[in-house]
Design a protein around this motif. Structure first.
Motif, short mmCIF file in Angstrom:
data_model
loop_
_atom_site.label_atom_id
_atom_site.label_comp_id
_atom_site.label_asym_id
_atom_site.label_seq_id
_atom_site.Cartn_x
_atom_site.Cartn_y
_atom_site.Cartn_z
N GLU A 1 0.83 -1.21 0.00
CA GLU A 1 0.00 0.00 0.00
C GLU A 1 0.87 1.26 0.00
OE1 GLU A 1 -2.62 -0.16 3.36
OE2 GLU A 1 -3.55 -2.03 2.71
N GLU B 1 1.27 4.54 -2.65
CA GLU B 1 1.20 5.94 -2.22
C GLU B 1 2.46 6.71 -2.62
OE1 GLU B 1 0.38 6.33 1.95
OE2 GLU B 1 -1.33 4.97 1.84
N THR B 2 3.62 6.05 -2.50
CA THR B 2 4.89 6.68 -2.87
C THR B 2 4.90 7.00 -4.36
OG1 THR B 2 6.04 5.51 -1.10
CG2 THR B 2 7.40 6.39 -2.88
N GLU C 1 2.34 7.61 -6.23
CA GLU C 1 1.43 8.75 -6.43
C GLU C 1 2.11 10.06 -6.06
OE1 GLU C 1 -2.20 8.07 -4.30
OE2 GLU C 1 -2.62 6.21 -5.39
N ARG C 2 2.85 10.08 -4.93
CA ARG C 2 3.55 11.31 -4.51
C ARG C 2 4.60 11.71 -5.53
NH1 ARG C 2 3.71 8.98 0.62
NH2 ARG C 2 5.92 8.55 0.39
#
Length: 119
Positions: A96, A100-101, A103-104
């Motif tokens: 997960e 997220e990484t 996306e950043r």
């Protein structure tokens, strides 16, 4: 008679307010996962965060926190794991956090191909 005034150097003022200049530099290169998470959070409001991250990617930084991301062996990792065998719940959480990484990094204008992500 006139007095010449030296120009005000804004870069010195900005540099003095950077989190990595205010706090212990070892925090950004710690072995402790908790301290690295603290360093990442301090980078959140930094005015040079995007430039710092882009520079670290370009230089292929081997380790440390750069631009709010953790680098380990030249790759961006979602989080630093503590020593020892990871628990099953941690492995699922890592998947997960990796998403997220990604996306950043995309939000900061860095392409996935330009950044090596650890598995």
């Amino acid at each position: 008679m006139s007095l010449a005034l030296a120009p005000h150097d804004v870069s010195v003022e900005i540099e003095a307010n950077l989190p990595c200049r205010k706090f212990d530099p070892d925090l950004w290169f710690s072995e402790s996962p908790a301290q690295l998470e603290l360093a990442k959070s301090l980078c959140g409001d930094c005015p040079l965060r995007v430039e710092c991250l882009a520079g670290a990617v370009e230089r292929a930084e081997p380790w440390g926190v750069w631009g709010g991301e953790i680098f380990e062996r030249g790759a961006v990792v979602p989080r630093k794991r503590p020593r020892g065998r990871p628990r099953k719940a941690d492995v699922a959480r890592d998947a997960e956090l990796k998403a997220e990484t990604e996306e950043r990094l995309a939000a900061n204008g860095l392409e996935r191909d330009a950044v090596r992500l650890a598995a």
